[in-house]
Each structure stands twice: as structure tokens, then as C-alpha cells.
Design an enzyme around this catalytic site. Structure first.
Site, PDB file in Angstrom:
ATOM      1  N   GLU A 187       0.869  -1.195   0.016  1.00  0.00           N
ATOM      2  CA  GLU A 187      -0.025   0.099   0.013  1.00  0.00           C
ATOM      3  C   GLU A 187       0.983   1.307   0.092  1.00  0.00           C
ATOM      4  O   GLU A 187       0.524   2.400   0.135  1.00  0.00           O
ATOM      5  CB  GLU A 187      -0.913  -0.109   1.264  1.00  0.00           C
ATOM      6  CG  GLU A 187      -2.255  -0.914   1.065  1.00  0.00           C
ATOM      7  CD  GLU A 187      -1.951  -2.285   0.883  1.00  0.00           C
ATOM      8  OE1 GLU A 187      -1.181  -2.851   1.525  1.00  0.00           O
ATOM      9  OE2 GLU A 187      -2.665  -2.901  -0.067  1.00  0.00           O
ATOM     10  N   ASP A 228      -7.268  -5.632  -4.526  1.00  0.00           N
ATOM     11  CA  ASP A 228      -6.393  -5.700  -3.619  1.00  0.00           C
ATOM     12  C   ASP A 228      -6.449  -7.335  -3.316  1.00  0.00           C
ATOM     13  O   ASP A 228      -6.582  -7.680  -1.907  1.00  0.00           O
ATOM     14  CB  ASP A 228      -6.919  -4.764  -2.336  1.00  0.00           C
ATOM     15  CG  ASP A 228      -5.794  -4.901  -1.251  1.00  0.00           C
ATOM     16  OD1 ASP A 228      -4.725  -5.383  -1.393  1.00  0.00           O
ATOM     17  OD2 ASP A 228      -6.106  -4.582   0.065  1.00  0.00           O
TER      18      ASP A 228
END
Lengths: 603, 129
Positions: free
Chosen positions: A245, A354
Site C-alpha cells: 500500500e 487488492d
């Protein structure tokens, strides 16, 4: 007036002196408590006139050492010990129990008939909140436990007596996307090894707790952290990092445990000129993510280390990284001695959901469509249960193991055929299943009972809309390109199950349903039970063959840990961590290690 | 979606207000501030929202109240200053010893992008006490 003025100045000077003295008396982080210090504290407590500020300056330490003989006299942990996995029921030496990651114990005493006789043997508070996600190490009658924020403790595995403890001092600017978890330590020789949130690797003397060495894997401020239990292979410790991230360029490393030198580093995103870089448009490989934040597997027969990778960065907007984005969301197989590439398989090309590929990989020998195969199976976060050939990486099958999956179908080569409606957009009007947590997630570990041929997979059912946004890369800052929006959880419609999956076919054999998404690991026994827990605080034991609930215990706090079973002096124990801050519960958070013992009439 | 609907309502009401007033944060000036001007421009607020979603939300400044170490930015409680210029400075320079690294001048369309993010935040503030 003059005298009064002098007096005021004197008082001011005295105050200044006290402040300076106070500053000088700040204790360093590894200071031990001395008798003199204790005397000072006692005096303070006796004198009510002493300023409360002085009390606040009590000496503290973050490191408690042991100078007494401990253990049962076993020698250093050897390569042979590590290869034997859980075959010795008095040992639990790897996060996954063994190199296959089965989390399966040969203990038969813990079975459907006896599980109801588990009783609390001892408890141990961690003093920390956040995910208590560890899998304990047990060796020589000693249990090594890590907690959130990298506290590490050595405990008597039979009684819970603490031998030594280390609380890692953390910088204030950790780059942690998703909580302060640590998933456990590793053991080799007489060393206990722990990775840290500030991306270091620490080694301790297993008897005394003395810090032997401390090496930096990466500069944490650049977006790196480490939460996984290390994997020991031969004389090396292998560790990956988080940071998907933060736009890191992922890698996993092998370090020599004797020299502390890095033996190899495998980047999970190829650089310019390397094969695979053509799957990244422009310079996007430089910030490509593909983190390596969970533990891999080692196949001694082929001298292969297999490691999984996470999402490409930025997460929810792939416009700046057109292409398949190798080797994100993949499993990479490399030579254990050199790190040289052997094969890879990518689960989710050009991921924009994700769907980190970091869930547990199991090495299983199976019969697939009438042929014996040395396989690698995984319940991926994208909702498919994969069967691969672990010698070649060949795709064999992918079968949905979640109840809700709509982001893709699957072609015959294992490449997802993406549902265009499921691609995040600015509208965020499509409920994507699975949501960003999966499916299964690398934060917890499943188990396998090889006798039954079943994999036990704790699963989340929490679909959500995802919105694409505009991403901006700044080193050390988050780089996500979008966000999850409305989720089933926000509407109270999420749920979970522990599913038993046939490792030969991918077929779901049974499901144990729970009102909450399940986010804890599993332990399996040869006696035929599987044990795990729920975010609601319920520890549960099931019949491994049928999924029937046999035993439950209210732990009070959510379960996010990886339970283990072991024996000491012939008695059988179950260790499980509780007390997670679930972020949705009003129950106070705070870790609690709970150790149960099969009733022997001595309670 | 809820935020977007609320933002549209706020843009309309703010536009009406600007038609009758001299603006708030401009300190009595007859000209609206940059943020106020962007608040009255739906396209600017939309871009600010897309930047916020793609850069600030996700696992940090969530759109609904969540237990994270990153502040919730829609509740009028500005820990590091709530004036437009203070927010601009905080995002540009960052907060020392935290994971809030300053974005500097890295926004794709320069300063305007950051003013638009602030316009989006101000447009979607919960009612302040």
C-alpha cells in the site's frame, strides 16, 4: 522587594535545575531496574508531597533477561529438527507446523471424544492491543510468543511462568497499513528470530533473551514493515516485507544466521531489462508493490523455496501500470541456495481489487484426475482454491471455495476472465465478491489433515463496492488509487465459515458457518479435530471429518491468532491467543494467551 | 454515494450563499477564496473527491468513522488546524514522526489539486457544533 526578587530567582533556578536533572535521568530503553531505583520509588510512595511528575519518571525497561537454567536440556535446534516438523508432539517449530504448512499435529489424545475435557491450564496477558495474531513456537518445554507491536516472551510451556521478555521500541512513524500485527517467531540453533514493524530482523538467545543481533531489512520510512514469522531453511532465515500500500518494490531475502550476511534477495517486481518488466507500463515497476508479507514454504526434495506475493501498487487503479504486473499476486519458486528463479504462477493478473496472493501455500502429494502429483494448493484471497504442480508451476485447477464470487470466471489455463462490471470505477456501483479481505487472507493460516485429504480454510464473506480514484506517488506515503466503499459488514450482512476442501479436487466437503467473518488460524490433530476461533471470541473445536461442533469456549475477546497443540510430560495442551480489537465491538481490547490442557484429574 | 449526494446538496447551497455573501475564510474580502471558489464548482469538488479517494482514503483517512491511527477528516475536529491554509500546509509538509508524509508539490495538476481536495473536505463536513 529586593530580597523577595532574589528568592524568586533562586526558586526559578532550583526549578530549572530540577528540570535539567529530570531530563538527564531519563532511562534508556534497555535499562534494567536496580535496587537503588526501587528504593527511590518506595520513598516516593511514602511521601505524599512528592510531585506526581516525579512518579511519572519511574525507571522503566523494555527488556527483562533470564539468568536461571531453563528448558529440559535439549540441545540447539538442528536442521533435522526443523525438517521433522510436528512429528515430535512436544515441538512446534514453524509457523506452519512444518515445511508443508499443514499445522497438523500427530497428537491423537485430542480427539472428538476428549475435546470436551479441555480446561484452562494457565493464562498470560500481553499488555498490548491490536491483532494478537501469532503462532507460538514450542521447544524444550519453552514457548516463545510474539504479540502486536513486537513484544516477545519466553514462557514455561507447562506452567506459563515467564522467563524473559523483550518489548521492541518502535519509531513513531511506522508505515503500517493494517494494524500492528506480528505472526510469530522462528527458532534455529539457540536463536529466536523475530521480524519487526520497523522492518528489522532481530535474534535473541533462547535461554537468556539477550539480543544477539539486529539487522535492518529495509528503511521503514520508505514504506516497509515486517509482520511475518520468518522461515528457517538450512542456516538461513528467510523473510519478506509488507508495503504494497506504499508503492514499495517487493522482495524476499535470505540471511545467513551465522554471518548475518544477506545470501540473496529476490525482487518480486522485475527491473528494466529483466524478463517480466514488459508487463508494467512505463516506469511503473519502480513502485509496483508485490509485497511478501506472509511466510512461504520449503521443499527439501527439490531444494526450492516458494513464496507468495501481494497486490500491485496502486491497489484500485491500474491505469498507471497497464499489463499483467508480474510477479504481483503470484507464487514464486526459487532455488533455496541462490534465489535463482525456477517458476511462477500468477493468480490475479493486473489486480485492481487488492487480492494479495499471500495466503498459506500447502505442499501436498495428491491424486489429481488419476495421476499422482506433487502439488501446491492454496485458498487464494480472490476466492479460488488453486491446485498447482509444485515442481513445474503447472496450473491444474481453480475452484471457488467462497459462497459469493462474481469478479471473474476462470479459463482452462487458470487465467481469470474478468467481469468488466467488477472493475472499480468512479461510480463504485458494483458489489464485488469477494471483498478486499477475501476469501481467505494471509493474515491467518489454514490447516490440512493429510489422512482425510482435507484443507481447513477460515473464510470471510464480505462483498463490497470499490471506488477508483486518482493516485499520487510520494515515497513513504500510501499509494492506493482508490478505496473500498460500502461493504456487507457496514450493513451487518457479512459472515464467515470454516470450509473443509478436498485437496485432490478442490471440492468443498463441509462448511462450519459463523455469524462473523473468520480471521483466525486453524490447528488440526491426528485425533480428528480442528480448532479455530471467531472475532466474537468463540473458540471452537470441530470434528475434522464432518464439521460437527464439538466444543466451544468464550474467550471474551476476538480470536485472530494461530492456535497450536503440544505435549509436555505426556500431557496435551492447546495454546490460542485472544483479545483482538475487532474495531466493531465494544469489548475492551487486550491480548490474552490462553492455554488449555486435557483434563487429567489434577485441576 | 451518501457522501456524494450530500456534497451535491452542499455545493448548491454553498453556491447560493456565495451569491448573497462575501465568503467566510477570505476575511471579509469581496472575493471568495480559492477553496470557496472550488466548492462552488461541482467539477472541482468531484476532482477533489477522486484525489481524496485515490490518495488519502483506503487504509488511512476513511470515509466513515473507523478505528485507525489516521484522523477522520469529516468531523470538524482539525488537530493540525482547520483553516484552508493550515490544511494545505499540513498536507504539503506532513506531520513529523507520523506516517503522514508531506505530498509536497506532487499533485498531478499542482496546487489546484490540493485546494480541490480541501474543497471536497469542506463540502462534506458534518455539522459543526
Amino acid at each position: 522587594m529586593g530580597n523577595q526578587a532574589i528568592s524568586a530567582i533562586q526558586w526559578l533556578a532550583l526549578l530549572l535545575l530540577l528540570v535539567v536533572l529530570a531530563a538527564c535521568s531519563e532511562q534508556s530503553s534497555d535499562t534494567e531496574v536496580t535496587d537503588t531505583m526501587v528504593e527511590v520509588i518506595e520513598n516516593v510512595e511514602e511521601d505524599p508531597e512528592i510531585d506526581a511528575a516525579l512518579l511519572a519518571r519511574q525507571p522503566t525497561t523494555n527488556h527483562w533477561l533470564n539468568d536461571q537454567p531453563i528448558g529440559t536440556g535439549l540441545g540447539p535446534v538442528t536442521v533435522e529438527n526443523l525438517a521433522s516438523g510436528t512429528s515430535n508432539p512436544e515441538q512446534w517449530l514453524h509457523y506452519g507446523g512444518d515445511y508443508r504448512n499443514f499445522r497438523h499435529s500427530p497428537i491423537t489424545e485430542l480427539n472428538p471424544d476428549s475435546i470436551g475435557e479441555l480446561q484452562i491450564a494457565w493464562l498470560f496477558p500481553t499488555g498490548t492491543d491490536g491483532q494478537f495474531a501469532m503462532s507460538p513456537i514450542v521447544y524444550d518445554g519453552i514457548m516463545y510468543v510474539t504479540t502486536s507491536y513486537n513484544h516477545l516472551m519466553a514462557l514455561n510451556a507447562e506452567t506459563g511462568e515467564m522467563y524473559w521478555r523483550y518489548d521492541h521500541p518502535q519509531p513513531e512513524d511506522l508505515r503500517v497499513c493494517c494494524g500492528p500485527a506480528n505472526r510469530g517467531a522462528a527458532i534455529h540453533g539457540d536463536q529466536i528470530i523475530m521480524s519487526t514493524l520497523d522492518a528489522h530482523l532481530l535474534s535473541f538467545d533462547r535461554f537468556t533473551g539477550e539480543l544477539l543481533w539486529d539487522l535492518e531489512i529495509q528503511e521503514h520510512a520508505d514504506g516497509f514493515s515486517a509482520t511475518a514469522a520468518p522461515l528457517i531453511v538450512k542456516n538461513m532465515v528467510i523473510i519478506g516485507t509488507a508495503g504494497g500500500e506504499y508503492g514499495i518494490r517487493g522482495h524476499f531475502d535470505a540471511y545467513d544466521l551465522n554471518t548475518r550476511e544477506r545470501v540473496w534477495r529476490v525482487y518480486t517486481v522485475p527491473a528494466a531489462g529483466e524478463p517480466g518488466v514488459e508487463t508494467w507500463s512505463g516506469d511503473s515497476w519502480k513502485t509496483g508493490g508485490a509485497p511478501t508479507w506472509s511466510v512461504g514454504a520449503y521443499d527439501a526434495a527439490t531444494n526450492t523455496v516458494m513464496w507468495t506475493t501481494g497486490n500491485p501498487a496502486p491497489d484500485w487503479n491500474g491505469d498507471s501500470r497497464l499489463g499483467d504486473n508480474l510477479y504481483s499476486d503470484s507464487v514464486l519458486a526459487v532455488d533455496a541456495d541462490t534465489g535463482e528463479y525456477k517458476w511462477h504462477f500468477q493468480f490475479t493478473p493486473h489486480d485492481v481489487w487488492d487480492y494479495d496472493g499471500n495466503t498459506t501455500i500447502f505442499q501436498v502429494d495428491i491424486n489429481f484426475e488419476g495421476r499422482e502429483r506433487q502439488a501446491l494448493v492454496q485458498a487464494n484471497r480472490n476466492g479460488y482454491f488453486y491446485i498447482l504442480d509444485r515442481v513445474t508451476g503447472e496450473f491444474l485447477s481453480a475452484t471457488p471455495y467462497v459462497e459469493q464470487l462474481n469478479w471473474s470466471t476462470m479459463d482452462e489455463n487458470g487465467r481469470p476472465v474478468v467481469n468488466p462490471e467488477a472493475v472499480p470505477s468512479s461510480a463504485a456501483d458494483f458489489r464485488v465478491c469477494p471483498g478486499i479481505l477475501g476469501g481467505m487472507n494471509g493474515s491467518w493460516a489454514g490447516a490440512i489433515n493429510p489422512d482425510l485429504g482435507l484443507a481447513f480454510i477460515p473464510t470471510v464473506e464480505n462483498c463490497m463496492t470499490m471506488r477508483k480514484g486518482i493516485s499520487v506517488f510520494v515515497k513513504g506515503q500510501t499509494y492506493m488509487g482508490g478505496s473500498p466503499m460500502d461493504s456487507d459488514a457496514a450493513k451487518g450482512e457479512d459472515y464467515g465459515h470454516l470450509s473443509a476442501i478436498d485437496i485432490n479436487t478442490g471440492e468443498v466437503k463441509w462448511r462450519y458457518m459463523d455469524n462473523s467473518p473468520l480471521k483466525a488460524g486453524v490447528v488440526s490433530t491426528a485425533g480428528g479435530v480442528v480448532i479455530s476461533g471467531s472475532p466474537s471470541g468463540k473458540i471452537f473445536g470441530l470434528n475434522a471429518e464432518t464439521g460437527e461442533e464439538l466444543w466451544t469456549f468464550n474467550a471474551g475477546g476476538g480470536i485472530r491468532s494461530q492456535p497450536v497443540v503440544y505435549q509436555v510430560n505426556g500431557d496435551t495442551y492447546l495454546a490460542i491467543g485472544a483479545g483482538d480489537n475487532s474495531r466493531t465491538s465494544a469489548v475492551p481490547s487486550g491480548g490474552q494467551l490462553m492455554v488449555f490442557k486435557l483434563k487429567d484429574g489434577q485441576f | 454515494m451518501k457522501l456524494f449526494s450530500r456534497s451535491m446538496l452542499f455545493v448548491i447551497s454553498t453556491s447560493l450563499l456565495f451569491a448573497c455573501s462575501d465568503g467566510g475564510e477570505s476575511g471579509g474580502s469581496a472575493e471568495p477564496s480559492r477553496v470557496q471558489a472550488f466548492m462552488a464548482d461541482p467539477a472541482a469538488v468531484e476532482r477533489g473527491e477522486a484525489l481524496f479517494i485515490g490518495t488519502c482514503a483506503g487504509y488511512c483517512h476513511t470515509l466513515t468513522r473507523t478505528d485507525t491511527d489516521a484522523l477522520f477528516l469529516f468531523d470538524c475536529q482539525w488537530k493540525h488546524g482547520g483553516k484552508d491554509e493550515e490544511i494545505f500546509n499540513t498536507v504539503t509538509v506532513g506531520i513529523p514522526n507520523t506516517r503522514m508524509v508531506g505530498f509536497g508539490a506532487n499533485f498531478p495538476e499542482g496546487e489546484d489539486d490540493l485546494w480541490k481536495i480541501i474543497a471536497y473536505l469542506k463540502t462534506n463536513q458534518e455539522p459543526c457544533a
